[in-house]
Scaffold this active site. Structure first.
Site, PDB file in Angstrom:
ATOM      1  N   ASP A 218      -0.257  -5.902   0.244  1.00 53.23           N
ATOM      2  CA  ASP A 218      -1.556  -6.252  -0.340  1.00 53.23           C
ATOM      3  C   ASP A 218      -1.384  -7.538  -1.138  1.00 53.23           C
ATOM      4  O   ASP A 218      -0.309  -7.795  -1.677  1.00 53.23           O
ATOM      5  CB  ASP A 218      -2.029  -5.132  -1.279  1.00 53.23           C
ATOM      6  CG  ASP A 218      -2.538  -3.915  -0.519  1.00 53.23           C
ATOM      7  OD1 ASP A 218      -3.180  -4.092   0.523  1.00 53.23           O
ATOM      8  OD2 ASP A 218      -2.296  -2.784  -0.987  1.00 53.23           O
TER       9      ASP A 218
ATOM     10  N   CYS B 273       0.848  -1.195   0.000  1.00 48.59           N
ATOM     11  CA  CYS B 273       0.000   0.000   0.000  1.00 48.59           C
ATOM     12  C   CYS B 273       0.891   1.255   0.000  1.00 48.59           C
ATOM     13  O   CYS B 273       1.785   1.365   0.847  1.00 48.59           O
ATOM     14  CB  CYS B 273      -0.894  -0.008   1.239  1.00 48.59           C
ATOM     15  SG  CYS B 273      -1.892   1.486   1.405  1.00 48.59           S
TER      16      CYS B 273
END
Ligand SMILES: [Ca+2]
Ligand SMILES: [Ca+2]
Ligand SMILES: [Ca+2]
Ligand SMILES: [Ca+2]
Ligand SMILES: [Ca+2]
Ligand SMILES: [Ca+2]
Ligand SMILES: [Ca+2]
Ligand SMILES: [Ca+2]
Ligand SMILES: [Ca+2]
Ligand SMILES: [Ca+2]
Ligand SMILES: [Ca+2]
Ligand SMILES: [Ca+2]
Ligand SMILES: [Ca+2]
Ligand SMILES: [Ca+2]
Ligand SMILES: [Ca+2]
Ligand SMILES: [Ca+2]
Lengths: 140, 140, 140, 140, 140, 140, 140, 140, 140, 140
Positions: I58, I51
């Site tokens: 992620d 992120c």
């Protein structure tokens, strides 16, 4: 960390990252947690051998589960080992037991189970489950 | 890259949370029901480490189950702990046991089991299940 | 039939068919088959409470299983009871045990188990399973 | 074959192939393999009764499992028997036990279990499992 | 309640994030690929509002799909926005359309569709699908 | 909010929250978003009628989808309406069309589709799908 | 109701509720909603014929979908019709088309489609889909 | 390899690869791993017999599991054996036990279980499970 | 066969069978069937980036579909390319478009679509679908 | 019946019921319903070839769909044809197109589509879909 992967663990492995061909030789690396009974499961959708009667290809889903003792099975050598059955004529019930016996020979596991699920022939599917427990060892 | 995320894109966002970083430190809070043996299961599809032999990324589904004694595992610290494996080179069988041992150290649980299911490599998937029971404690 | 639902069974029920609001009061009706150990399972996808740390909503799937002794749990009162957690700040592990304890208090069941499966936070889901057995009673 | 279906087995059956109406009478035919404990499972998605409190229809999935002794349950008579609950007001926990008791009365089975899974009301589903074992008999 | 979460339980936790609260404000960041029609889907199992007639909680699975124009929806602000419905009394058909309209206002998307699947009430589930297309824009 | 649920919307509803009995009367409330074609889906596993030939119960899964014009179908009145078929003798193909026609009469929808999936009889299941489109209106 | 099932509809049906035997005769009852194009789907897991080459049994899942014109297919006569293939030697591709043609002859439907999914032989499954549209009629 | 398939194993097999017809004769080949208890599972979706009361066809899913002693069941002879029930009138509970008894006679297995799941009749499905254990042998 | 794999096809491939490291370089081999529009789909459960706001990992499921023109994407180079995002900070919506653009640059495909399904954050999952069609080319 | 299987249809078949070996020869029998466009789907889980670069085995699920013109593909010859790829080195994208071309040559179908789904390698699965339409013919 002494209980994690170490440089020397890699020294026994001759097949990982090399050129590949079918092989009856299964390789192992040391178990760093022999004080604990834990279960390793290896599974593949990609096993094929041939019918000893008709010579036609058979296909199976294969599952191998074991409790390691001193050794852990290296997965690339397993892939090459399974590849070696590609042109072998052998009944479903036999090949499952033979694989189990080869695993026992190389791993000397505390416990081991081989399950082979063969595809439909004549409307009938066949699954074979063979299991081994070292004398004195517990099952999972 | 002009077509990717840029620093200025972030300036409009006021709600998205504060900085986090990987950590080997697991945090706990007190168990308010120590008189009862009950089971907590924590599960994630988001675990990754690297192969110690080839340096390539491995991915796993991870399940942690335990019976708390005096402490309960706080889940955000678990997230940061699992993040810490992102660049660590370690075999599947080893990392599963090491996570179990770290949980035992911080939680001193009555019982704990770690299951790691790694994605297919060479047509073969690997699952490792390691379990611990405190002397005198019951299993679920 | 003496062992079926009777008019007097309905007399204890104050919430069924009335206007609804959240309530900590759980209602029961008489068990007409106390000579038999049988299992009742009540399940809902509609439980929500709030995080005691951040104040944000948590959602869970809840399963309640029990072997009745003299009393059976009326389901509408359970609905209103679960509703009462809507604005309560409480950790997953605690709320599961508290619900179990409230059920024990009102039902005095032979056996009871509460399982709460909370949705993913930080990539991790949490499930809590808490169980009670009355001294001398059997489990299912 | 003496252990297969015989002409005389059919003589006790009055409902199979006749005009149908709801009936509390369950019919049986002789068990030709009483020397063996085996399990028969009958399952239907088509059971409905009414709530004794509100008069509204309830729907359930019903499963009946039993080990026959001298008699086997004929399935058409079961269908007509289940039909007879269509307008009966009865709680979930009660009807499950009553069905079990009626089956015990007519079959005198070695073992029997009735599971009724009722649809969601107020966000909550209810499942009731009631079980019977003849003194001295084994469970499956 | 002594057996529930207490203030002192929180004092040991240093990682669990900062305070959040419900908000009608949706935030966005710039679309770096406005030359292309592409679809973003945001999905949650965690939406709840209340019935305007009875005041009882309703639960829904929510799916939001849109083709961005100049802006992209930031997901944490969406979480807080959905939280704001927690105590709002509103019919299923209305809330789905109102969410769609709020998204249109803040995103000015080329296309947007909101689908809300509400849980069973009285044996009946309700799903509402509302869709918007900007004049001149294409649908996916 | 003018486009949300309003107090006056509730005034037409006579069945919601009252005592229940089977009823051929379907109730509606005003559509607050008539400027938009959106789809409402109502689904139930709990529909039963009887075979007009044999008098035996039939069971179906029912799905109703429609694009509202000025009115939205209230779901409790639908429940009571479906209840009214409980003792009606009618073929699968007929009842599906009759329900569609009753919905058209009360809702005057822009589009409507009724799908009824009946359980297995003689080894064969039957599904009936009937659809209506108001002249000049679009389908979903 | 003129558009529902009527007493006279039953007079054409000679097989429903009588003694059963295999039959090539398909029966129908009148369509009470000929003004509407709607779809009827009949599905069975219980179809068997024999291989014309080897004489061995073949098994199929069969789906019949049609838009009725003046007539609706009665399902018990379909069961007896399918039974008539039990000892017929016929290739998969042929039997699917022949069933379609028999349905066209008796129903004169606006549209009809037959799908037959045959079980695995030699590792290969076969599905045949044949479709008919009456000149000038629409497809679903 | 002595424990794998051998030329002589094939000499007892007379049906594999020959012209096929229904047969009550089950064939076997030698078990090369009699020192180990392992499980063979044979499964088919293609079993049909007829109702002894009405003469109508019944269909079942069949599962056969056994631990071989000296012999292994050849799968083509099983196919022909199952074919032989195609026109036999026999109740579900009886045929399951008869198949088990025929398997016991030809295989003399250490353990064997037959499970037959018959399709829905009158809304009710029936499953029969019959099991045999050779005196002194273990179950899986 | 001229339209099958040829020795010269392999000459452009530098990564297949060599030591692996993350790489932004995508490799191709010649399309032997450029006269036909056909679709290739490549799918992986093993994509991770970070992120850009919080630096946290992620995870996504990634699907790439394309109609080749002169070139086909070699899958090992794709694996190394996806690996290169492991430490890149980028929003979901951006990375999906950037991958699409890199594929267009190296493959010059007739059509291409990238779908990325990211795991739940704050109770919400995000899926991004971006698509490209070469001027004058058809979509699948 | 002229439109069903006939004795002469069998005369062209040389492989069905004979001894089997791998073969590039595909056999057909006459289409008895050439006036109708209908679709035949043949599917297998049992296809394997080898990687032209590394020589290692690849496994695929294969689906063949076509609209016959004058000829129908006999399935045993397809089995032997697929067997012939067992030791062939060929890329996924090429083999799918070559199979399609061989089918076009022998069947001259109105339409044909081959879909091959290959198992995961390096975390990535590959599916190839190639399609052909005879000039002037319709697609399904
Ligand atoms: Ca250790
Ligand atoms: Ca406590
Ligand atoms: Ca009782
Ligand atoms: Ca849910
Ligand atoms: Ca017997
Ligand atoms: Ca761009
Ligand atoms: Ca509006
Ligand atoms: Ca149902
Ligand atoms: Ca009409
Ligand atoms: Ca079946
Ligand atoms: Ca042996
Ligand atoms: Ca070509
Ligand atoms: Ca995953
Ligand atoms: Ca024709
Ligand atoms: Ca014809
Ligand atoms: Ca497979």
């Amino acid at each position: 960390m002494q209980n994690s992967t170490q440089q020397e663990d890699l020294s026994r492995l001759t097949l990982l990252g090399r050129e590949a061909k079918p092989s009856k030789s299964l390789e192992t690396f040391p178990n760093r947690h022999p004080d604990r009974d834990y279960v390793v499961t290896m599974e593949t959708d990609e096993f094929t051998c041939v019918c000893p009667m008709t010579g036609q290809p058979d296909f199976a889903h294969l599952q191998i589960r074991y409790i390691p003792d001193a050794s852990i099975l290296e997965s690339k050598s397993l892939k090459l080992y399974l590849w070696s059955y590609r042109n072998e004529g052998i009944f479903h019930e036999h090949v499952t037991n033979v694989i189990l016996e080869d695993l026992i020979a190389v791993l000397s596991p505390r416990w081991c189970k081989v399950t082979a699920h063969f595809g439909v022939r004549g409307g009938i599917s066949i699954t074979v489950e063979a299991e081994y427990t070292k004398p004195g060892a517990a099952q999972p």
